[in-house]
Enzyme design. Structure first.
Site, PDB file in Angstrom:
ATOM      1  N   GLY A 125       0.843  -1.233   0.081  1.00  0.00           N
ATOM      2  CA  GLY A 125       0.190   0.219  -0.030  1.00  0.00           C
ATOM      3  C   GLY A 125       0.893   1.041   0.066  1.00  0.00           C
ATOM      4  O   GLY A 125       0.392   2.241   0.581  1.00  0.00           O
ATOM      5  N   GLU A 165      -5.718  -7.959 -12.913  1.00  0.00           N
ATOM      6  CA  GLU A 165      -5.822  -6.844 -11.859  1.00  0.00           C
ATOM      7  C   GLU A 165      -7.036  -5.924 -12.160  1.00  0.00           C
ATOM      8  O   GLU A 165      -7.985  -5.510 -11.411  1.00  0.00           O
ATOM      9  CB  GLU A 165      -4.684  -5.910 -11.634  1.00  0.00           C
ATOM     10  CG  GLU A 165      -4.890  -4.918 -10.244  1.00  0.00           C
ATOM     11  CD  GLU A 165      -3.604  -4.734  -9.733  1.00  0.00           C
ATOM     12  OE1 GLU A 165      -2.417  -5.218 -10.118  1.00  0.00           O
ATOM     13  OE2 GLU A 165      -3.850  -3.404  -9.091  1.00  0.00           O
ATOM     14  N   ASP A 177       3.495  -1.495 -13.850  1.00  0.00           N
ATOM     15  CA  ASP A 177       4.073  -2.139 -12.911  1.00  0.00           C
ATOM     16  C   ASP A 177       4.590  -3.552 -12.997  1.00  0.00           C
ATOM     17  O   ASP A 177       5.473  -4.217 -12.655  1.00  0.00           O
ATOM     18  CB  ASP A 177       3.067  -1.801 -11.565  1.00  0.00           C
ATOM     19  CG  ASP A 177       2.558  -0.682 -11.531  1.00  0.00           C
ATOM     20  OD1 ASP A 177       3.405   0.279 -11.684  1.00  0.00           O
ATOM     21  OD2 ASP A 177       1.552  -0.305 -10.910  1.00  0.00           O
TER      22      ASP A 177
END
Ligand code: GLA
Length: 391
Positions: A125, A165, A177
């Site tokens: 996070g 995702e 990413d």
């Protein structure tokens, strides 16, 4: 070969939760982006590096279709049958693994079950892509267990993980990413063209280092505001397309064209577009400056990127601005900017080699004082992308 300390802990974890031995270790790194923020979903350019922090999956294939994984840091299990499309409502992390499996199977790859241990040291996070690292490590484990490690190219694998995702986990991220986690290379940044998915290595020069500052501030707005920014960019493209019919994305728009047609856009959408268009140009200039060894210019471009993200794209935060300010106030810092989606998470600084530790100490002190929050500072060389080691 003697396993390192982390791998030993994971091996011990396997011994406590399974009989017998694992056969492979899949490793996939987190990332930090040097420059090119919020450009990937606009078909633009990014310049990330893989970190020396990663997610590892220690595993062996099973004879059936079941996936059983124990996550050391979460102290919890993922346990599902291949092909099951129901999400895990109690925990988030198994969904990344399950989603990747569904995506790979959807590409026609005949999968097999596997079991083992998951463990990571990418801060979660924090905008350093721990989720992408988990997805890519899981993808490598799926493909290895199925004896299909060469079934996909790196970009195809990254795309499958991104799709998992987007569609299974429900986060509308771009490709950066997963791409850098898959294809990162030691000592290099990657210049990625997020439209064609072609890429090239940009050697990370000696003489400078990266220092990453984790604000430790919460990123609660990140999801909804991220999607809102994406929608604003799409709105800009739609309106500009009326007068520039050749464009498909902000990647195709020049700063001159944007200025000329700005009356077509709301003030907010205009500023969002100006960030993306100018950021794409900054990525190209950064690559040129890195290749010429002009680190002062790289630093200036990073600073300009932060200002653009703060003022035009409005994805910075008080904590990020303070972190960037703390970094820049050290004489060894050449430039600093927020990295990742923003709203919290991390900033990255380019610093003169040798100054890393004193930058870390100075930032720890001044940021903590300014925000009443203790930051974490990471120093990482550009590291390798994902790999699978046989044991
Ligand atoms: C997040 C997303 C990436 C990218 C960045 C912003 O990290 O996962 O795809 O859009 O934000 O550059």
């Amino acid at each position: 070969m003697q396993p390192d300390k982390r791998t030993q802990t994971i091996l011990d974890g396997f011994d406590s939760h399974f009989e017998g031995k694992a056969t492979h270790l899949a490793i996939a790194p987190g990332r930090v982006n040097l420059i090119g923020e919020h450009t990937d979903y606009n078909d633009g350019f990014v310049l990330p590096v893989a970190l020396d922090r990663d997610v590892r999956v220690l595993f062996r294939a099973r004879d059936d279709n079941r996936v059983r994984l124990y996550a050391l840091e979460f102290d919890s299990w993922a346990d599902f049958e291949l092909g099951v499309t129901e999400r895990n409502a109690r925990q988030l992390w198994p969904n990344y693994v399950q989603g990747v499996g569904l995506e790979l199977a959807g590409l026609g790859i005949q999968l097999r079950g596997f079991e083992g241990i998951v463990s990571g040291n990418v801060p979660r996070g924090s905008g350093l892509s721990s989720s992408a690292a988990l997805e890519i490590a899981a993808a490598k484990a799926f493909l290895t267990a199925a004896n299909q490690i060469h079934a996909l190219t790196g970009p195809q694998l990254a795309k499958a993980a991104q799709k998992a995702e987007n569609e299974f986990v429900g986060v509308n991220c771009g490709i950066m990413d997963q791409f850098i986690s898959t294809l990162g290379e030691e000592g290099n940044a990657l210049l990625i063209d997020c439209r064609s998915l072609s890429y090239r290595r940009v050697p990370f020069p000696e003489g400078v280092s990266l220092v990453i500052g984790n604000t430790k501030a919460s990123r609660s707005l990140a999801g909804s505001a991220y999607n809102e920014r994406r929608a604003q960019c799409e709105d800009g493209v739609r309106r500009l397309n009326a007068v520039l019919p050749g464009i498909n994305a902000l990647r195709d728009v020049s700063l001159e064209e944007l200025e000329f047609h700005r009356a077509l856009l709301s003030h907010t959408v205009y500023r969002r577009c100006r960030h993306v268009v100018s950021e794409n140009a900054r990525v190209q200039s950064t690559v040129a400056a890195l290749e010429q060894g002009d680190f002062g210019e790289v630093g200036r471009l990073m600073n300009a990127s932060h200002e653009s993200l703060r003022d035009d794209y409005e994805v910075s935060s008080e904590a990020l601005d303070k972190m960037v300010e703390s970094m820049r106030s050290h004489p060894g810092c050449l430039g600093a900017r927020l990295t990742g989606a923003g709203f919290g998470g991390c900033a990255v600084a380019l610093v003169q080699a040798g100054a890393e530790k004193s930058v870390r100490e100075a930032v720890q002190e001044s940021y903590a004082k300014a925000m009443n929050l203790w930051p974490e500072i990471y120093i990482s060389p550009p590291s390798s992308g994902a790999r699978v080691l046989p044991l």
